[in-house]
Design a protein around this motif. Structure first.
Motif, mmCIF file in Angstrom:
data_model
loop_
_atom_site.group_PDB
_atom_site.id
_atom_site.type_symbol
_atom_site.label_atom_id
_atom_site.label_comp_id
_atom_site.label_asym_id
_atom_site.label_seq_id
_atom_site.Cartn_x
_atom_site.Cartn_y
_atom_site.Cartn_z
ATOM 1 N N ASN A 1 16.151 34.237 -2.727
ATOM 2 C CA ASN A 1 17.172 33.732 -1.806
ATOM 3 C C ASN A 1 18.196 34.838 -1.569
ATOM 4 O O ASN A 1 18.127 35.905 -2.183
ATOM 5 C CB ASN A 1 17.833 32.452 -2.350
ATOM 6 C CG ASN A 1 18.564 32.685 -3.662
ATOM 7 O OD1 ASN A 1 19.203 33.722 -3.894
ATOM 8 N ND2 ASN A 1 18.499 31.702 -4.549
ATOM 9 N N ASP A 2 19.128 34.569 -0.687
ATOM 10 C CA ASP A 2 20.184 35.531 -0.373
ATOM 11 C C ASP A 2 21.536 35.062 -0.902
ATOM 12 O O ASP A 2 22.579 35.498 -0.407
ATOM 13 C CB ASP A 2 20.255 35.770 1.145
ATOM 14 C CG ASP A 2 19.032 36.513 1.659
ATOM 15 O OD1 ASP A 2 18.559 37.429 0.957
ATOM 16 O OD2 ASP A 2 18.542 36.165 2.748
ATOM 17 N N ASP A 3 21.527 34.172 -1.877
ATOM 18 C CA ASP A 3 22.768 33.688 -2.467
ATOM 19 C C ASP A 3 23.530 34.838 -3.136
ATOM 20 O O ASP A 3 22.947 35.853 -3.515
ATOM 21 C CB ASP A 3 22.481 32.612 -3.524
ATOM 22 C CG ASP A 3 21.890 31.345 -2.924
ATOM 23 O OD1 ASP A 3 21.825 31.238 -1.678
ATOM 24 O OD2 ASP A 3 21.472 30.472 -3.707
ATOM 25 N N TYR A 4 24.828 34.635 -3.294
ATOM 26 C CA TYR A 4 25.664 35.583 -4.022
ATOM 27 C C TYR A 4 25.058 35.774 -5.409
ATOM 28 O O TYR A 4 24.667 34.806 -6.055
ATOM 29 C CB TYR A 4 27.085 35.016 -4.116
ATOM 30 C CG TYR A 4 28.110 35.978 -4.625
ATOM 31 C CD1 TYR A 4 28.621 36.981 -3.807
ATOM 32 C CD2 TYR A 4 28.592 35.872 -5.923
ATOM 33 C CE1 TYR A 4 29.580 37.869 -4.270
ATOM 34 C CE2 TYR A 4 29.555 36.751 -6.393
ATOM 35 C CZ TYR A 4 30.048 37.747 -5.564
ATOM 36 O OH TYR A 4 30.998 38.621 -6.025
ATOM 37 N N TYR A 5 24.956 37.020 -5.874
ATOM 38 C CA TYR A 5 24.223 37.288 -7.099
ATOM 39 C C TYR A 5 24.928 38.311 -7.989
ATOM 40 O O TYR A 5 25.807 39.037 -7.547
ATOM 41 C CB TYR A 5 22.804 37.776 -6.778
ATOM 42 C CG TYR A 5 22.746 39.064 -5.977
ATOM 43 C CD1 TYR A 5 22.672 40.300 -6.626
ATOM 44 C CD2 TYR A 5 22.763 39.045 -4.596
ATOM 45 C CE1 TYR A 5 22.612 41.483 -5.893
ATOM 46 C CE2 TYR A 5 22.701 40.216 -3.858
ATOM 47 C CZ TYR A 5 22.631 41.434 -4.505
ATOM 48 O OH TYR A 5 22.580 42.594 -3.782
ATOM 49 N N SER B 1 22.414 33.266 -9.681
ATOM 50 C CA SER B 1 21.361 34.153 -9.196
ATOM 51 C C SER B 1 21.566 35.531 -9.814
ATOM 52 O O SER B 1 22.676 36.075 -9.778
ATOM 53 C CB SER B 1 21.408 34.238 -7.666
ATOM 54 O OG SER B 1 20.359 35.069 -7.191
#
Length: 163
Positions: A87-91, A120
């Motif tokens: 996914n492109d969630d904050y990581y 993430s």
């Protein structure tokens, strides 16, 4: 085990951990990961300490492991080939994880710590670093593809998302 920010007065101890880890990697067929421009130098480590992104695992006054932890976008992770991120969630990203060899399960300890901060987590490793690849698989990381360092060197990229 207490995980906390590294201090500049611990630089010698931290460098000893990296020397031990580099020797371990060399002995296990991974001579290239921290070679050349990707080497671990006192200057690079000092900068990570001053940037407040270097952490240590300490118990009874002894440093057992060290790693960089960065929250937010990592420029080297913008482009991924041969796959895609989960996914492109904050990581958060873990870099330059190293141990003095006295503590078992360091990848597990650091992963749990990081996933308490964000859901993430991303990490990468050299294709010759089979020990780390196995540890990441054991911790439930997904191999997502290949990223490239600033100097163009490829790395296998992994992500784990807390469920």
């Amino acid at each position: 085990m207490d995980i906390r920010h590294a201090r500049i007065d611990e630089l010698d101890q931290i460098m000893d951990i990296y020397v031990h880890a580099k020797k371990f990697m060399d002995e296990h067929g991974n001579e290239k990961q921290w070679a050349g421009s990707n080497g671990v130098t006192p200057e690079k480590i000092s900068k990570m300490i001053s940037d407040d992104i270097l952490y240590v695992g300490e118990e009874d006054g002894i440093l057992h492991f060290v790693f960089a932890y960065i929250q937010g976008e990592d420029p080297t992770y913008k482009v991924i080939t041969d796959g895609a991120w989960i996914n492109d969630d904050y990581y958060g990203t873990i870099h330059r994880l190293a141990s003095n060899g006295t503590t078992k399960g360091v990848v597990n300890i650091v992963t749990k710590w990081a996933l308490e901060r964000l859901s993430s987590l991303r990490i990468d490793t050299h294709h010759d670093n089979v020990v780390m690849q196995n540890a990441l698989a054991k911790e439930g990381f997904t191999r997502c593809g290949i990223i490239y360092l600033e100097n163009g060197d490829p790395r296998i990229a992994y992500q784990k998302v807390k469920i």
